[in-house]
Design a protein around this motif. Structure first.
Motif, mmCIF file in Angstrom:
data_model
loop_
_atom_site.group_PDB
_atom_site.id
_atom_site.type_symbol
_atom_site.label_atom_id
_atom_site.label_comp_id
_atom_site.label_asym_id
_atom_site.label_seq_id
_atom_site.Cartn_x
_atom_site.Cartn_y
_atom_site.Cartn_z
ATOM 1 N N GLY A 127 0.814 -1.210 0.000
ATOM 2 C CA GLY A 127 0.000 0.000 0.000
ATOM 3 C C GLY A 127 0.846 1.257 0.000
ATOM 4 N N ASN A 128 1.920 1.233 0.788
ATOM 5 C CA ASN A 128 2.820 2.380 0.825
ATOM 6 C C ASN A 128 3.463 2.625 -0.531
ATOM 7 N N LYS A 129 3.834 1.553 -1.210
ATOM 8 C CA LYS A 129 4.411 1.682 -2.549
ATOM 9 C C LYS A 129 3.405 2.327 -3.504
ATOM 10 N N MET A 130 2.152 1.880 -3.439
ATOM 11 C CA MET A 130 1.104 2.447 -4.296
ATOM 12 C C MET A 130 0.868 3.919 -3.958
ATOM 13 N N GLU A 131 0.914 4.244 -2.662
ATOM 14 C CA GLU A 131 0.698 5.626 -2.237
ATOM 15 C C GLU A 131 1.800 6.537 -2.765
ATOM 16 N N VAL A 132 3.036 6.078 -2.646
ATOM 17 C CA VAL A 132 4.174 6.869 -3.139
ATOM 18 C C VAL A 132 4.055 7.104 -4.646
ATOM 19 N N GLU A 133 3.537 6.111 -5.348
ATOM 20 C CA GLU A 133 3.369 6.230 -6.799
ATOM 21 C C GLU A 133 2.127 7.029 -7.180
ATOM 22 N N GLY A 134 1.358 7.469 -6.181
ATOM 23 C CA GLY A 134 0.168 8.264 -6.459
ATOM 24 C C GLY A 134 -1.063 7.452 -6.786
ATOM 25 N N ASN A 135 -0.997 6.140 -6.617
ATOM 26 C CA ASN A 135 -2.137 5.265 -6.894
ATOM 27 C C ASN A 135 -2.938 5.109 -5.594
ATOM 28 N N TYR A 136 -3.660 6.160 -5.235
ATOM 29 C CA TYR A 136 -4.307 6.214 -3.929
ATOM 30 C C TYR A 136 -5.457 5.220 -3.791
ATOM 31 N N LYS A 137 -6.189 4.981 -4.865
ATOM 32 C CA LYS A 137 -7.306 4.032 -4.795
ATOM 33 C C LYS A 137 -6.806 2.625 -4.460
ATOM 34 N N GLU A 138 -5.716 2.224 -5.121
ATOM 35 C CA GLU A 138 -5.162 0.894 -4.844
ATOM 36 C C GLU A 138 -4.561 0.846 -3.444
ATOM 37 N N ALA A 139 -3.889 1.919 -3.037
ATOM 38 C CA ALA A 139 -3.324 1.980 -1.687
ATOM 39 C C ALA A 139 -4.433 1.837 -0.644
ATOM 40 N N LEU A 140 -5.560 2.484 -0.905
ATOM 41 C CA LEU A 140 -6.691 2.412 0.021
ATOM 42 C C LEU A 140 -7.165 0.973 0.195
ATOM 43 N N LYS A 141 -7.269 0.238 -0.905
ATOM 44 C CA LYS A 141 -7.697 -1.157 -0.841
ATOM 45 C C LYS A 141 -6.721 -1.999 -0.014
ATOM 46 N N LEU A 142 -5.432 -1.766 -0.222
ATOM 47 C CA LEU A 142 -4.423 -2.578 0.460
ATOM 48 C C LEU A 142 -4.367 -2.277 1.954
ATOM 49 N N TYR A 143 -4.440 -0.994 2.320
ATOM 50 C CA TYR A 143 -4.459 -0.652 3.743
ATOM 51 C C TYR A 143 -5.715 -1.217 4.411
ATOM 52 N N THR A 144 -6.830 -1.218 3.693
ATOM 53 C CA THR A 144 -8.068 -1.766 4.237
ATOM 54 C C THR A 144 -7.925 -3.270 4.468
ATOM 55 N N LYS A 145 -7.258 -3.972 3.549
ATOM 56 C CA LYS A 145 -6.988 -5.396 3.747
ATOM 57 C C LYS A 145 -6.126 -5.610 4.987
ATOM 58 N N SER A 146 -5.130 -4.770 5.152
ATOM 59 C CA SER A 146 -4.240 -4.889 6.312
ATOM 60 C C SER A 146 -5.016 -4.697 7.609
ATOM 61 N N ILE A 147 -5.902 -3.710 7.631
ATOM 62 C CA ILE A 147 -6.701 -3.427 8.835
ATOM 63 C C ILE A 147 -7.659 -4.568 9.128
ATOM 64 N N ALA A 148 -8.241 -5.144 8.071
ATOM 65 C CA ALA A 148 -9.177 -6.257 8.270
ATOM 66 C C ALA A 148 -8.503 -7.437 8.950
ATOM 67 N N LEU A 149 -7.222 -7.650 8.656
ATOM 68 C CA LEU A 149 -6.486 -8.758 9.247
ATOM 69 C C LEU A 149 -5.957 -8.435 10.636
ATOM 70 N N GLN A 150 -5.754 -7.137 10.905
ATOM 71 C CA GLN A 150 -5.261 -6.723 12.223
ATOM 72 C C GLN A 150 -5.945 -5.408 12.604
ATOM 73 N N PRO A 151 -7.148 -5.490 13.170
ATOM 74 C CA PRO A 151 -7.963 -4.295 13.415
ATOM 75 C C PRO A 151 -7.392 -3.321 14.431
ATOM 76 N N THR A 152 -6.334 -3.707 15.136
ATOM 77 C CA THR A 152 -5.717 -2.789 16.103
ATOM 78 C C THR A 152 -4.387 -2.243 15.599
ATOM 79 N N ASN A 153 -4.149 -2.336 14.295
ATOM 80 C CA ASN A 153 -2.889 -1.892 13.710
ATOM 81 C C ASN A 153 -2.911 -0.375 13.523
ATOM 82 N N ALA A 154 -2.305 0.335 14.447
ATOM 83 C CA ALA A 154 -2.329 1.801 14.420
ATOM 84 C C ALA A 154 -1.686 2.362 13.155
ATOM 85 N N ILE A 155 -0.576 1.758 12.732
ATOM 86 C CA ILE A 155 0.147 2.288 11.566
ATOM 87 C C ILE A 155 -0.703 2.172 10.310
ATOM 88 N N ALA A 156 -1.423 1.051 10.155
ATOM 89 C CA ALA A 156 -2.264 0.884 8.969
ATOM 90 C C ALA A 156 -3.388 1.917 8.957
#
Length: 331
Positions: A127-156
């Motif tokens: 997600g961070n790679k996508m964000e740096v590249e300006g692909n915010y929609k894809e980054a959003l999907k990936l961070y959301t996947k990360s949160i779904a797997l670890q709902p207390t992940n502050a960094i995500a």
């Protein structure tokens, strides 16, 4: 400690919760080879072989890097890990929810480094790679996947909040950053970023309170002083703005220096503003913002012709705000 690295052997393990899946073969080996070569790492030979036991899918690649000498082990491992994550991304996506962990083992002679990364962190890295590249929609999907797997992940949450901010979805950004702070209450950077959102929506009083919270955690946190300077500048509290920008200038940040000069212009202390702007331009003659602000200073001195020259310089250097100043003052 530094070592002379001559030969690395990678074992990439994709740990899956589903044992009867056939391991997908990533199709972009040539891409990995090219990227490693671009990083001064030459590939002597390369192959992929897949093996399957009760709980993992393993791909291995053999490469040699005689061009690199005297590199720190941790720097090498992190650089390779980033490349390898790109390489195996197709495999991870094919396995999707069955993947639980990605292991990268870097071996050299008798030593090895193991990088074991839970899949939620892999999603965040991607997600961070996508964000740096300006692909915010894809980054959003990936961070959301990360949160779904670890709902207390502050960094995500903080990362996804940053993406919402870039997309202009400020309510969602605030919600995610507040969740991040709930799970990581003493992270001055996340707190500061929440202040930036409120500053952007022009809720300066709330932004001010939040920046002070980050300073309560670390009184030497210079970005908070600079952000408070901006808050006070927007409220035309120029004395306080000058006070806080001066506190932030231990870093000698040119952007903050320009903000300091703007505060002096607001106070009509044009000589002080001029000295700062001349210093900034001397240090970085391509800093367009400094020319535009110096143009504003010349306008205050009724030197319209000189102001327009400065605005044009700023525009030539890519400062798009200078265009408006030219249209208003130089036609």
């Amino acid at each position: 400690m530094k070592i002379n690295i001559q030969h690395w052997f990678f074992i990439i393990g994709i740990i899956s919760s589903c044992t009867n899946l056939s391991p997908p073969i990533p199709e972009n080996l040539n891409s990995l080879v090219s990227e490693l070569s671009a990083s001064s790492i030459s590939v002597r030979y390369s192959f992929i072989k897949s093996s399957q036991d009760t709980d993992s899918r393993v791909y291995s690649i053999d490469i040699v890097n005689p061009k690199i000498q005297d590199i720190k082990t941790d720097e090498m491992s992190q650089m390779f890990a980033s490349k390898v994550f790109d390489f195996i991304w197709d495999a991870i996506e094919q396995l999707d929810t069955s993947v639980t962990r990605v292991d990268i083992i870097l071996k050299m002679n008798s030593s090895e480094i193991a990088i074991k990364t839970p899949i939620e962190e892999v999603y965040s890295l991607r997600g961070n790679k996508m964000e740096v590249e300006g692909n915010y929609k894809e980054a959003l999907k990936l961070y959301t996947k990360s949160i779904a797997l670890q709902p207390t992940n502050a960094i995500a949450y903080a990362q996804r909040g940053g993406v919402y901010f870039h997309l202009g979805e400020f309510d969602n950004a605030i919600q995610d950053l507040e969740k991040a702070i709930n799970y990581k209450p003493n992270d001055k950077h996340i707190i500061n970023n929440l202040g930036v959102v409120f500053y952007t929506i022009e809720d300066y009083k709330t932004a001010e309170k939040i920046y002070y919270k980050s300073l309560e955690i670390d009184s030497s946190f210079l970005p908070a002083y600079a952000e408070l300077g901006k808050v006070y500048y927007r409220q035309k509290l120029f004395d306080k703005a000058i006070e806080f920008f001066n506190k932030s200038l231990i870093y000698n940040n040119l952007i903050w220096k320009v903000w300091l000069s703007k505060s002096y212009i607001g106070k009509n202390e044009l000589d002080s503003a001029g000295i700062i702007l001349n210093e900034v331009i001397k240090e970085d003659s391509l800093f367009g913002d400094a020319y535009r602000v110096r143009g504003l200073m010349f306008l205050k001195q009724n030197k319209n012709e000189r102001a327009c020259i400065e605005f044009q310089k700023a525009l030539d250097l890519g400062d798009i705000l200078a265009k408006e100043e030219i249209e208003i003052n130089c036609r």
